[in-house]
Design an enzyme around this catalytic site. Structure first.
Site, PDB file in Angstrom:
ATOM      1  N   ASP A  38       1.005  -1.244   0.006  1.00 12.65           N
ATOM      2  CA  ASP A  38       0.080  -0.097   0.037  1.00 12.65           C
ATOM      3  C   ASP A  38       0.913   1.254   0.011  1.00 12.65           C
ATOM      4  O   ASP A  38       1.994   0.993   0.071  1.00 12.65           O
ATOM      5  CB  ASP A  38      -0.885  -0.059   1.249  1.00 12.65           C
ATOM      6  CG  ASP A  38      -1.929  -0.935   1.142  1.00 12.65           C
ATOM      7  OD1 ASP A  38      -2.539  -1.210   0.201  1.00 12.65           O
ATOM      8  OD2 ASP A  38      -2.666  -1.245   2.261  1.00 12.65           O
ATOM      9  N   LYS A  59      -3.323   3.958  -3.319  1.00 11.00           N
ATOM     10  CA  LYS A  59      -3.481   5.094  -4.211  1.00 11.00           C
ATOM     11  C   LYS A  59      -2.276   6.005  -4.399  1.00 11.00           C
ATOM     12  O   LYS A  59      -1.620   6.134  -3.205  1.00 11.00           O
ATOM     13  CB  LYS A  59      -4.739   5.874  -3.311  1.00 11.00           C
ATOM     14  CG  LYS A  59      -6.079   5.511  -3.797  1.00 11.00           C
ATOM     15  CD  LYS A  59      -7.010   6.520  -2.851  1.00 11.00           C
ATOM     16  CE  LYS A  59      -7.369   5.804  -1.680  1.00 11.00           C
ATOM     17  NZ  LYS A  59      -8.387   6.737  -0.797  1.00 11.00           N
ATOM     18  N   MET A 171      -6.919   9.068  10.824  1.00  9.59           N
ATOM     19  CA  MET A 171      -7.823   9.729   9.511  1.00  9.59           C
ATOM     20  C   MET A 171      -8.704  10.860  10.019  1.00  9.59           C
ATOM     21  O   MET A 171      -9.943  10.932   9.914  1.00  9.59           O
ATOM     22  CB  MET A 171      -8.677   8.797   8.918  1.00  9.59           C
ATOM     23  CG  MET A 171      -8.023   7.863   8.023  1.00  9.59           C
ATOM     24  SD  MET A 171      -8.920   6.166   7.735  1.00  9.59           S
ATOM     25  CE  MET A 171      -9.044   5.406   9.100  1.00  9.59           C
TER      26      MET A 171
HETATM   27  N1  SAH Z   1      -3.212   0.160   9.721  1.00 11.90           N
HETATM   28  C1  SAH Z   1      -2.670   1.463  10.033  1.00 11.90           C
HETATM   29  C2  SAH Z   1      -3.807   2.291   9.849  1.00 11.90           C
HETATM   30  C3  SAH Z   1      -4.246   2.808   8.321  1.00 11.90           C
HETATM   31  S1  SAH Z   1      -5.320   4.062   8.519  1.00 11.90           S
HETATM   32  C4  SAH Z   1      -2.116   1.595  11.420  1.00 11.90           C
HETATM   33  O1  SAH Z   1      -2.099   0.534  12.045  1.00 11.90           O
HETATM   34  O2  SAH Z   1      -1.385   2.174  11.851  1.00 11.90           O
HETATM   35  C5  SAH Z   1      -4.410   5.551   7.888  1.00 11.90           C
HETATM   36  C6  SAH Z   1      -4.357   6.517   9.053  1.00 11.90           C
HETATM   37  O3  SAH Z   1      -3.450   5.825   9.848  1.00 11.90           O
HETATM   38  C7  SAH Z   1      -3.816   7.682   8.509  1.00 11.90           C
HETATM   39  O4  SAH Z   1      -4.827   8.483   7.971  1.00 11.90           O
HETATM   40  C8  SAH Z   1      -3.112   8.229   9.730  1.00 11.90           C
HETATM   41  O5  SAH Z   1      -4.276   8.762  10.627  1.00 11.90           O
HETATM   42  C9  SAH Z   1      -2.705   6.918  10.511  1.00 11.90           C
HETATM   43  N2  SAH Z   1      -1.232   6.916  10.072  1.00 11.90           N
HETATM   44  C10 SAH Z   1      -0.718   5.758   9.506  1.00 11.90           C
HETATM   45  N3  SAH Z   1       0.794   6.157   9.698  1.00 11.90           N
HETATM   46  C11 SAH Z   1       1.041   7.360  10.231  1.00 11.90           C
HETATM   47  C12 SAH Z   1       2.211   8.072  10.362  1.00 11.90           C
HETATM   48  N4  SAH Z   1       3.306   7.538   9.916  1.00 11.90           N
HETATM   49  N5  SAH Z   1       1.940   9.231  10.939  1.00 11.90           N
HETATM   50  C13 SAH Z   1       0.746   9.544  11.274  1.00 11.90           C
HETATM   51  N6  SAH Z   1      -0.236   8.976  11.239  1.00 11.90           N
HETATM   52  C14 SAH Z   1      -0.202   7.722  10.557  1.00 11.90           C
END
Ligand code: SAH
Length: 503
Positions: A38, A59, A171
């Site tokens: 992804d 995306k 998000m």
């Molecule tokens: N499965 C992922 C989350 C996916 S949803 C997990 O467990 O972390 C995607 C959201 O995760 C983004 O919109 C943001 O809010 C958060 N996110 C993921 N990586 C991030 C990062 N490096 N810094 C800040 N927010 C992050």
């Protein structure tokens, strides 16, 4: 693996820092046939999967995203076709990652799968910002929420919103107005502390703090971009004392490390520990035997004649490429012409038997004779690192010596260099470091003069010492900065000092 069918590993890649992949995740990547990844996945992790085909399914600007159904179908297809499929997802696959849906599709089709959890952004990102999501005596609970729980189809009713404890919103930036309003409506004070962390655990991490009533303004004013997390609660105040990631001395500094070999590098790990974003640029492949007859019988030579620092480098590169070392030279006399050549040799813990401090061929020949008698029949090896002085070779031959020129070292341009060069320019390094003359030479050979100059206009070059600096100057690249003593620590210190001044 199940008989006949493949297996799909749904793997959490962690939030960005490539060090936050689990050992199990690394293991399955190393054995993968194909990896589907992804856009939140740090592509540096793909190097663990050196044999796999890599398919981007996320995306990205200008690209159409695959639908979840497309991805599920692709997973099944690949499992049937190739065997070991890794589905690599940002953070943890089951935390707002739709990993559950993918596992369901696999289970439904009877395809074997394994879940490899990952470090979720909701815990790791605040930790990298100096915010513990729970803290004894302050907050005994934490709730992970999606911004979508605050507005839109998945909106939770007010009375289902947690009244206390830390809230972590994934998000959440788009929903920031709703988050602030509805939390205050549900009874949280306007002065509740909030933090917004953009690009957490990556070198571009940025943290902004404020209060709940200012959340939307903060996101707007600071132009917060995805991915970002919103943290709400008293624990935010710990950042004041626990901030660490953004305080490291090379935080946010981009360094390209030009390397003479692959494998782990002390310089790279030291730079990373200090917060630098490192781009490794390998310049040498383990090379196959060249056209010149390879040298096996070192002991058959009486002398090795080293005419320059380059010749010393070339000799040792030759050994290194064949997984040999200085011990094969025992019993062979070494002549190092010029103080610098002798010093370069000494840096490798090898002492020259003759060190003529002159470049006059006749004087050198006379010294050799005084050291080892008439040269007739003596065997000389000349590493042809640079133009061997013609007169020297002729003089040896005129005296009846046997001269072998060693096709010392032609840089073997690593496969995929063009992609590497493009990657380097995209990376836009603040510094480009050179720690050996051969790496500097090969780097120049790979880039070519024009691109080497273009890079020099944007980046500062840094060499560990005069040996590594010499080719950059001689080949017309930008003159590098250099520490006063040629050690890795001093080189790193130099970069730190430069960054401090520029802050
Ligand atoms: N499965 C992922 C989350 C996916 S949803 C997990 O467990 O972390 C995607 C959201 O995760 C983004 O919109 C943001 O809010 C958060 N996110 C993921 N990586 C991030 C990062 N490096 N810094 C800040 N927010 C992050």
């Amino acid at each position: 693996m199940t008989e006949g069918g493949g297996k799909v590993y749904i793997v959490g890649a962690g939030p960005g820092d490539p060090g936050l992949l689990t050992l199990r995740g690394k293991e399955v990547l190393e054995r993968a046939d194909v990896v589907l990844f992804d856009h939140l996945v740090n592509e540096a992790l793909l190097r663990h999967a050196s044999y796999a085909e890599k398919i981007f399914v996320g995306k990205r600007a200008g690209h159409h995203a695959l639908t979840q159904e497309d991805i599920n179908r692709l997973l099944l297809e690949q499992a049937a076709r190739v065997g070991r499929v890794v589905r690599l997802k940002g953070g943890d696959p089951f935390v707002f990652g739709r990993g559950g849906e993918e596992a369901e599709a696999l289970a439904g089709a009877g395809v074997a799968f394994e879940i490899v959890p990952g470090v979720t952004a909701g815990i790791a990102v605040p930790a990298y910002a100096g915010i513990p999501v729970t803290h004894r005596g302050v907050t005994p609970s934490v709730t992970f929420m999606s911004g979508r729980a605050m507005e839109g189809a998945d909106e939770l009713p007010l009375d289902e919103l947690p009244r206390s404890g830390t809230l972590v919103f994934y998000m959440g930036v788009k929903a920031s107005a709703a988050i602030a309003k509805r939390l205050m409506d549900s009874g949280r004070a306007a002065a509740t502390l909030v933090a917004i962390i953009e690009n957490g655990t990556r070198s571009a991490q940025r943290t902004v703090t404020g209060t709940l009533d200012s959340l939307e303004d903060l996101c707007e004013k600071e132009n917060i971009q995805s991915p970002a997390l919103v943290i709400v609660g008293d624990v935010v105040r710990f950042r004041e004392t626990l901030v660490w990631f953004e305080e490291r001395s090379l935080y946010g500094t981009r360094v390209a490390v030009i390397r003479a070999r692959r494998g782990p590098s002390v310089l790279v790990s030291t730079l990373r520990d200090l917060g630098a974003d490192v781009f490794e640029f390998p310049t040498v492949e383990a090379r196959s035997e060249g056209e010149g007859a390879p040298i096996h019988d070192w002991a058959s030579f009486d002398w090795i004649l080293l005419a320059s620092m380059n010749a010393v480098e070339a000799l040792f590169d030759y050994l290194r490429a064949r997984e040999q070392d200085a011990r094969v030279l025992h019993g062979v006399k070494l002549c190092a012409i010029g103080v610098k050549t002798a010093r370069t040799l000494a840096e490798r813990y090898v002492r020259a038997d003759a060190t003529p401090d002159t470049f006059e061929s006749e004087e050198i020949l006379a010294l050799l004779e005084s050291e080892s008698g008439p040269l007739k029949g003596q065997r000389f090896l000349l590493p042809r690192a640079d133009i061997v002085r013609h007169s020297l070779r002729e003089g040896l031959e005129a005296r009846g010596a046997e001269v072998t020129a060693m096709d010392a070292f032609h840089p073997e341009i690593p496969a995929g260099s063009e992609a590497l060069v493009n990657g380097l320019f995209d990376f836009a390094p603040d510094f480009v470091t050179f720690t050996s003359a051969s790496a500097a030479r090969n780097f120049h050979a790979i880039l070519g003069q024009e691109r080497a100059e273009a890079l020099g206009r944007k980046s500062l070059f840094a060499a560990i010492g005069p040996g590594a600096a010499e080719p950059t100057i001689r080949l017309g690249m930008k003159a590098p900065i250099m520490p006063s003593t040629p050690t890795l620590d001093e080189l790193v210190d130099l970069l730190v000092q430069f960054q401090r001044k520029n802050k």
